[in-house]
Design a protein around this motif. Sequence first.
Motif, PDB file in Angstrom:
ATOM      1  N   LEU A 211      59.824  18.918  45.847  1.00  0.00           N
ATOM      2  CA  LEU A 211      60.074  18.123  47.581  1.00  0.00           C
ATOM      3  C   LEU A 211      58.588  17.126  46.957  1.00  0.00           C
ATOM      4  CD1 LEU A 211      62.284  18.776  48.150  1.00  0.00           C
ATOM      5  CD2 LEU A 211      61.887  19.223  50.601  1.00  0.00           C
ATOM      6  N   VAL A 212      58.380  16.156  47.232  1.00  0.00           N
ATOM      7  CA  VAL A 212      56.993  15.296  46.982  1.00  0.00           C
ATOM      8  C   VAL A 212      56.729  14.338  47.509  1.00  0.00           C
ATOM      9  CG1 VAL A 212      55.787  13.547  45.080  1.00  0.00           C
ATOM     10  CG2 VAL A 212      57.552  15.762  44.837  1.00  0.00           C
ATOM     11  N   SER A 213      55.351  14.773  48.970  1.00  0.00           N
ATOM     12  CA  SER A 213      55.006  14.124  49.928  1.00  0.00           C
ATOM     13  C   SER A 213      54.453  13.064  49.234  1.00  0.00           C
ATOM     14  CB  SER A 213      54.022  14.992  50.738  1.00  0.00           C
ATOM     15  OG  SER A 213      54.459  15.674  52.033  1.00  0.00           O
ATOM     16  N   LEU A 214      55.098  12.240  48.952  1.00  0.00           N
ATOM     17  CA  LEU A 214      54.140  11.301  48.368  1.00  0.00           C
ATOM     18  C   LEU A 214      53.164   9.981  48.753  1.00  0.00           C
ATOM     19  CD1 LEU A 214      54.250   9.539  45.155  1.00  0.00           C
ATOM     20  CD2 LEU A 214      55.892   8.174  46.145  1.00  0.00           C
ATOM     21  N   GLY A 215      52.695   9.940  48.876  1.00  0.00           N
ATOM     22  CA  GLY A 215      51.327   9.088  49.590  1.00  0.00           C
ATOM     23  C   GLY A 215      51.028   8.181  48.747  1.00  0.00           C
ATOM     24  N   VAL A 216      50.976   6.968  48.530  1.00  0.00           N
ATOM     25  CA  VAL A 216      49.950   5.684  47.971  1.00  0.00           C
ATOM     26  C   VAL A 216      48.826   5.324  48.006  1.00  0.00           C
ATOM     27  CG1 VAL A 216      52.674   4.975  46.093  1.00  0.00           C
ATOM     28  CG2 VAL A 216      51.997   4.204  47.956  1.00  0.00           C
ATOM     29  N   ASP A 217      48.630   5.913  49.345  1.00  0.00           N
ATOM     30  CA  ASP A 217      47.427   5.549  49.686  1.00  0.00           C
ATOM     31  C   ASP A 217      46.107   6.155  48.794  1.00  0.00           C
ATOM     32  OD1 ASP A 217      47.681   7.811  50.420  1.00  0.00           O
ATOM     33  OD2 ASP A 217      47.488   7.440  53.195  1.00  0.00           O
ATOM     34  N   THR A 218      46.494   6.563  47.716  1.00  0.00           N
ATOM     35  CA  THR A 218      45.511   6.495  46.394  1.00  0.00           C
ATOM     36  C   THR A 218      45.407   5.578  45.803  1.00  0.00           C
ATOM     37  OG1 THR A 218      47.186   7.468  45.225  1.00  0.00           O
ATOM     38  CG2 THR A 218      45.976   9.321  46.696  1.00  0.00           C
TER      39      THR A 218
ATOM     40  N   PRO B 160      43.395  -0.143  52.090  1.00  0.00           N
ATOM     41  CA  PRO B 160      42.577   0.136  53.399  1.00  0.00           C
ATOM     42  C   PRO B 160      42.645   0.880  53.728  1.00  0.00           C
ATOM     43  CG  PRO B 160      44.802  -1.557  53.809  1.00  0.00           C
ATOM     44  CD  PRO B 160      45.296  -0.518  52.038  1.00  0.00           C
ATOM     45  N   VAL B 161      43.234   2.062  53.723  1.00  0.00           N
ATOM     46  CA  VAL B 161      42.787   3.286  54.514  1.00  0.00           C
ATOM     47  C   VAL B 161      42.455   3.972  53.715  1.00  0.00           C
ATOM     48  CG1 VAL B 161      44.031   4.794  55.979  1.00  0.00           C
ATOM     49  CG2 VAL B 161      44.513   2.785  56.635  1.00  0.00           C
ATOM     50  N   GLY B 162      43.202   4.322  52.830  1.00  0.00           N
ATOM     51  CA  GLY B 162      42.420   5.486  51.884  1.00  0.00           C
ATOM     52  C   GLY B 162      41.211   5.208  50.462  1.00  0.00           C
ATOM     53  N   GLY B 163      42.222   5.112  49.376  1.00  0.00           N
ATOM     54  CA  GLY B 163      41.701   4.232  47.966  1.00  0.00           C
ATOM     55  C   GLY B 163      40.516   5.862  47.199  1.00  0.00           C
ATOM     56  N   LEU B 164      41.796   6.054  45.601  1.00  0.00           N
ATOM     57  CA  LEU B 164      41.033   7.228  45.778  1.00  0.00           C
ATOM     58  C   LEU B 164      41.122   6.780  43.798  1.00  0.00           C
ATOM     59  CD1 LEU B 164      40.102   9.437  45.877  1.00  0.00           C
ATOM     60  CD2 LEU B 164      42.316  10.861  46.145  1.00  0.00           C
ATOM     61  N   GLY B 165      41.570   5.418  43.771  1.00  0.00           N
ATOM     62  CA  GLY B 165      40.794   4.845  42.679  1.00  0.00           C
ATOM     63  C   GLY B 165      42.135   4.640  41.442  1.00  0.00           C
ATOM     64  N   LEU B 166      43.966   4.967  41.980  1.00  0.00           N
ATOM     65  CA  LEU B 166      44.171   4.923  40.827  1.00  0.00           C
ATOM     66  C   LEU B 166      44.686   3.672  40.940  1.00  0.00           C
ATOM     67  CD1 LEU B 166      46.612   7.586  42.019  1.00  0.00           C
ATOM     68  CD2 LEU B 166      45.643   7.489  40.477  1.00  0.00           C
ATOM     69  N   THR B 167      45.094   3.296  39.511  1.00  0.00           N
ATOM     70  CA  THR B 167      46.399   1.753  39.505  1.00  0.00           C
ATOM     71  C   THR B 167      47.712   2.289  38.979  1.00  0.00           C
ATOM     72  OG1 THR B 167      45.675   2.508  37.247  1.00  0.00           O
ATOM     73  CG2 THR B 167      43.770   1.301  38.036  1.00  0.00           C
ATOM     74  N   THR B 168      48.020   1.242  38.969  1.00  0.00           N
ATOM     75  CA  THR B 168      49.845   1.045  39.569  1.00  0.00           C
ATOM     76  C   THR B 168      49.935   1.989  37.943  1.00  0.00           C
ATOM     77  OG1 THR B 168      49.439  -0.642  40.415  1.00  0.00           O
ATOM     78  CG2 THR B 168      51.054  -0.798  38.831  1.00  0.00           C
ATOM     79  N   PRO B 169      49.438   1.598  36.291  1.00  0.00           N
ATOM     80  CA  PRO B 169      50.215   2.582  35.491  1.00  0.00           C
ATOM     81  C   PRO B 169      50.032   3.649  35.933  1.00  0.00           C
ATOM     82  CG  PRO B 169      48.529   0.599  34.761  1.00  0.00           C
ATOM     83  CD  PRO B 169      48.512   0.614  36.308  1.00  0.00           C
TER      84      PRO B 169
ATOM     85  N   ILE C  15      56.629  21.973  47.361  1.00  0.00           N
ATOM     86  CA  ILE C  15      56.541  20.974  48.041  1.00  0.00           C
ATOM     87  C   ILE C  15      54.367  20.545  47.384  1.00  0.00           C
ATOM     88  CG2 ILE C  15      55.172  19.838  50.010  1.00  0.00           C
ATOM     89  CD1 ILE C  15      57.165  21.198  51.907  1.00  0.00           C
ATOM     90  N   LEU C  16      55.338  19.302  46.496  1.00  0.00           N
ATOM     91  CA  LEU C  16      53.440  18.510  46.153  1.00  0.00           C
ATOM     92  C   LEU C  16      53.459  17.545  47.112  1.00  0.00           C
ATOM     93  CD1 LEU C  16      51.710  18.702  43.958  1.00  0.00           C
ATOM     94  CD2 LEU C  16      53.305  17.103  42.030  1.00  0.00           C
ATOM     95  N   ASP C  17      52.011  17.718  47.363  1.00  0.00           N
ATOM     96  CA  ASP C  17      51.632  16.720  48.316  1.00  0.00           C
ATOM     97  C   ASP C  17      50.429  15.700  48.052  1.00  0.00           C
ATOM     98  OD1 ASP C  17      50.110  15.155  50.095  1.00  0.00           O
ATOM     99  OD2 ASP C  17      51.111  16.667  52.006  1.00  0.00           O
ATOM    100  N   VAL C  18      51.091  14.075  47.121  1.00  0.00           N
ATOM    101  CA  VAL C  18      50.140  13.756  46.490  1.00  0.00           C
ATOM    102  C   VAL C  18      48.965  12.546  47.507  1.00  0.00           C
ATOM    103  CG1 VAL C  18      50.806  14.353  44.381  1.00  0.00           C
ATOM    104  CG2 VAL C  18      52.027  11.906  45.429  1.00  0.00           C
ATOM    105  N   ASP C  19      49.721  12.661  48.819  1.00  0.00           N
ATOM    106  CA  ASP C  19      49.222  11.415  49.144  1.00  0.00           C
ATOM    107  C   ASP C  19      47.403  11.425  49.695  1.00  0.00           C
ATOM    108  OD1 ASP C  19      49.945  10.430  52.192  1.00  0.00           O
ATOM    109  OD2 ASP C  19      47.742  11.278  52.716  1.00  0.00           O
ATOM    110  N   PHE C  20      47.360  10.610  50.088  1.00  0.00           N
ATOM    111  CA  PHE C  20      45.904  10.600  49.698  1.00  0.00           C
ATOM    112  C   PHE C  20      44.965  11.201  50.922  1.00  0.00           C
ATOM    113  CE2 PHE C  20      41.385   8.735  52.073  1.00  0.00           C
ATOM    114  CZ  PHE C  20      40.866   8.666  51.353  1.00  0.00           C
ATOM    115  N   HIS C  21      45.862  11.678  51.902  1.00  0.00           N
ATOM    116  CA  HIS C  21      44.836  12.603  53.070  1.00  0.00           C
ATOM    117  C   HIS C  21      45.669  14.275  53.053  1.00  0.00           C
ATOM    118  CE1 HIS C  21      44.787   8.210  54.505  1.00  0.00           C
ATOM    119  NE2 HIS C  21      43.481   8.781  55.167  1.00  0.00           N
ATOM    120  N   HIS C  22      44.619  15.281  53.196  1.00  0.00           N
ATOM    121  CA  HIS C  22      45.588  16.602  53.427  1.00  0.00           C
ATOM    122  C   HIS C  22      46.382  16.287  54.395  1.00  0.00           C
ATOM    123  CE1 HIS C  22      45.163  21.355  54.791  1.00  0.00           C
ATOM    124  NE2 HIS C  22      45.688  21.445  52.926  1.00  0.00           N
TER     125      HIS C  22
END
Length: 389
Positions: A316-323, A328-337, A225-232
């Motif tokens: 299995l990827v925990s896909l959070g796009v709140d990065t 408005p909740v997360g935000g880790l500098g990621l752009t669409t590309p 499991i790879l979790d890339v959501d903004f939150h742990h």
Amino acid sequence: VDVFYTESHLLHNPQEELEYGKIIPFHETPDRISNAVDALVRSRSLSFNLTSPTDFGLEPIRAVHSDDYIEYLRHAHAEWTNYVGGDPTRGVTPDIWAIRHISGPRAKPPPSPDAQTSLPRSVREGYARARMGWYISDGQTVIMEKSWQAIYSAAQCALSGAEYLVKLNSASSPPKDDNPVTSLALCRPPGHHAFRDVGAGYCFINNIAVAAQHLIDRHGARVAILDVDFHHGNGTQSIFYDRSNPLFVSLHAQWDFPHYTGHEDETGTGEGEGFTINRPLAREDCHGKDGEEHYHATLNTLIHSHVVPYNPTFLLVSLGVDTFHLDPVGGLGLTTPGFRLIGASIRAGVKLVEAATKRRVPTLFVLEGGYGVDDMGENISEVMRGYVN
Ligand code: SP5
Ligand code: ZN
């Protein structure tokens, strides 16, 4: 790309959440998914097929969550309305919480107020109040009258995505082409903050944990499991902390929700020692061009040092796009590309495992967070484009 999705998510419709002492509009809204589905359907670069989930029943959920917790989720709204005197339109919004490590071994799960109707009304009210703080650990994880139907269906989406990969994989085995074996489960509510018997962070049932456990139990899978959501992904970590299968790898912002976990020294226990990997990132390190490169470099190192050597049979990827930088909740500098690069990095890792094991590594993406409703569809679509290309 096949996408598992159902309109049942609309039944989970809280209007407000309690955030650091204030009642604010609920972030985990139905239009997250509705807008994402529209964006996927409109996408010109990749075609997405929407499929309704199959019903795998309650058993795969019970393999991860306790019976008393599941029963609570089903009856929470009625208890709130009947005993706590809560506003049914606001839904169960706890503001008392059992701090279990302080309550200690003497703390007991409060019984259902409906089980013993001979007890005085005041006792049953007490049970109902105690239960909301026992099973839900914050005021954001709000339960509405029909939420259970959405919660249950979200888990079925993850299960359906997993089962679809099993079928696809055996149909094309041994694989003749290089086509990716992947699917996407648009789960709502999300799951990775849900523990075996506690809900938190908008999550109730841990959708990805249910899918992972199902693949292990029914298909003898070795799961990463790879979790890339903004939150742990604290719920997923907790569920599997003492096990060597699945592997759990999480990349997330440091010192944000869920506030207490996700440090590098959390590496698993017993048989699970070394099978939990955490990389917290400082938000300041992830802004701007260098910041995004730092994020991708860290992700690549995790994939190459931990996911690939594990030789998973399923990813299995925990896909959070709140990065996303505008989330408005997360935000880790990621752009669409940047989201496309995430997909590409994951695929590159999968190809290495496939080359080493001479087997396909079916990859299921399970939606977690992402709250920028105007952008998340495109960002999800870019991850998938990066993966399949
Ligand atoms: C699945 C998931 O992503 N759950 C996350 C739950 C986090 N809840 C947010 C808590 C407070 C966020 N406040 C952000 C305000 C920034 N302006
Ligand atoms: Zn999140």
